[in-house]
Scaffold this motif. Sequence first.
Motif, PDB file in Angstrom:
ATOM      1  N   UNK A   1       0.857  -1.182   0.000  1.00 37.27           N
ATOM      2  CA  UNK A   1       0.000   0.000   0.000  1.00 37.27           C
ATOM      3  C   UNK A   1       0.895   1.234   0.000  1.00 37.27           C
ATOM      4  N   UNK A   2       0.586   2.143  -0.902  1.00 40.50           N
ATOM      5  CA  UNK A   2       1.356   3.398  -0.968  1.00 40.50           C
ATOM      6  C   UNK A   2       0.411   4.572  -1.063  1.00 40.50           C
ATOM      7  N   UNK A   3       0.753   5.610  -0.319  1.00 43.13           N
ATOM      8  CA  UNK A   3       0.004   6.849  -0.335  1.00 43.13           C
ATOM      9  C   UNK A   3       0.993   7.978  -0.610  1.00 43.13           C
ATOM     10  N   UNK A   4       0.627   8.877  -1.498  1.00 39.23           N
ATOM     11  CA  UNK A   4       1.536   9.964  -1.861  1.00 39.23           C
ATOM     12  C   UNK A   4       0.770  11.271  -1.914  1.00 39.23           C
ATOM     13  N   UNK A   5       1.074  12.157  -0.958  1.00 38.79           N
ATOM     14  CA  UNK A   5       0.426  13.463  -0.907  1.00 38.79           C
ATOM     15  C   UNK A   5       1.167  14.467  -1.796  1.00 38.79           C
ATOM     16  N   UNK A   6       0.425  15.449  -2.239  1.00 41.57           N
ATOM     17  CA  UNK A   6       1.009  16.553  -2.994  1.00 41.57           C
ATOM     18  C   UNK A   6       0.107  17.765  -2.837  1.00 41.57           C
ATOM     19  N   UNK A   7       0.640  18.919  -3.209  1.00 44.63           N
ATOM     20  CA  UNK A   7      -0.172  20.126  -3.237  1.00 44.63           C
ATOM     21  C   UNK A   7       0.080  21.110  -2.120  1.00 44.63           C
ATOM     22  N   UNK A   8       0.962  20.777  -1.200  1.00 42.83           N
ATOM     23  CA  UNK A   8       1.248  21.713  -0.123  1.00 42.83           C
ATOM     24  C   UNK A   8       2.071  22.894  -0.610  1.00 42.83           C
ATOM     25  N   UNK A   9       2.290  23.841   0.299  1.00 40.87           N
ATOM     26  CA  UNK A   9       3.085  25.006  -0.058  1.00 40.87           C
ATOM     27  C   UNK A   9       2.846  26.148   0.890  1.00 40.87           C
ATOM     28  N   UNK A  10       3.300  27.308   0.471  1.00 43.86           N
ATOM     29  CA  UNK A  10       3.146  28.534   1.255  1.00 43.86           C
ATOM     30  C   UNK A  10       1.946  29.314   0.717  1.00 43.86           C
ATOM     31  N   UNK A  11       1.071  29.716   1.607  1.00 48.74           N
ATOM     32  CA  UNK A  11      -0.118  30.460   1.206  1.00 48.74           C
ATOM     33  C   UNK A  11      -0.372  31.561   2.220  1.00 48.74           C
ATOM     34  N   UNK A  20      -3.750  16.674  -2.592  1.00 49.86           N
ATOM     35  CA  UNK A  20      -4.125  15.416  -3.219  1.00 49.86           C
ATOM     36  C   UNK A  20      -3.358  14.278  -2.570  1.00 49.86           C
ATOM     37  N   UNK A  21      -3.964  13.103  -2.613  1.00 53.19           N
ATOM     38  CA  UNK A  21      -3.289  11.910  -2.118  1.00 53.19           C
ATOM     39  C   UNK A  21      -3.617  10.763  -3.074  1.00 53.19           C
ATOM     40  N   UNK A  22      -2.604  10.300  -3.775  1.00 55.33           N
ATOM     41  CA  UNK A  22      -2.758   9.172  -4.692  1.00 55.33           C
ATOM     42  C   UNK A  22      -2.505   7.879  -3.930  1.00 55.33           C
ATOM     43  N   UNK A  23      -3.392   6.928  -4.102  1.00 59.51           N
ATOM     44  CA  UNK A  23      -3.362   5.687  -3.333  1.00 59.51           C
ATOM     45  C   UNK A  23      -3.204   4.500  -4.266  1.00 59.51           C
ATOM     46  N   UNK A  24      -2.365   3.550  -3.882  1.00 54.90           N
ATOM     47  CA  UNK A  24      -2.209   2.328  -4.657  1.00 54.90           C
ATOM     48  C   UNK A  24      -2.013   1.146  -3.715  1.00 54.90           C
ATOM     49  N   UNK A  25      -2.266  -0.046  -4.249  1.00 52.95           N
ATOM     50  CA  UNK A  25      -1.997  -1.245  -3.477  1.00 52.95           C
ATOM     51  C   UNK A  25      -3.158  -1.809  -2.683  1.00 52.95           C
ATOM     52  N   UNK A  26      -4.343  -1.208  -2.847  1.00 54.01           N
ATOM     53  CA  UNK A  26      -5.511  -1.765  -2.184  1.00 54.01           C
ATOM     54  C   UNK A  26      -6.747  -1.450  -3.021  1.00 54.01           C
ATOM     55  N   UNK A  27      -7.847  -2.065  -2.634  1.00 54.20           N
ATOM     56  CA  UNK A  27      -9.116  -1.824  -3.341  1.00 54.20           C
ATOM     57  C   UNK A  27      -9.669  -0.494  -2.860  1.00 54.20           C
ATOM     58  N   UNK A  28      -9.239   0.544  -3.493  1.00 53.19           N
ATOM     59  CA  UNK A  28      -9.457   1.910  -3.026  1.00 53.19           C
ATOM     60  C   UNK A  28     -10.923   2.193  -2.708  1.00 53.19           C
TER      61      UNK A  28
END
Length: 115
Positions: A1-11, A20-28
């Motif tokens: 199972x892998x989870x990968x977040x993105x989209x953070x930053x300075x605001x 966003x969080x992309x998920x793999x390795x399970x029946x999402x």
Amino acid sequence: VQLAESGGGLVQPGGSLRLSCAVSGLAFTSYDMNWFRQAPGKQRELVLTISTVGSSTNFADSVKDRFTGSRDNAKNTVYLQMNSLKPEDTAVYYCHVYHRRRSYWGQGTQVTVSS
């Protein structure tokens, strides 16, 4: 199972971000997904949960009416829409799933709210 977040930053305060969080390795589509955050010097806290059908339940009173979770089951991705951001929202944000009696976490994405 892998989870990968993105989209953070300075605001700037009052601004918006979508994580966003992309998920793999399970029946999402079979799993509720969670967003947590951890501010410096504080414990990790549950922000909200996204059900398998996409409903979002906020668990942190401080983000009520400002944060919304959603998911795209075709893309195996969950989202955290953050509006009206405040300096106290500064934290590392993590997505999480509980699968086969184990907790799985992404690496986290830093959100900094500052002028």
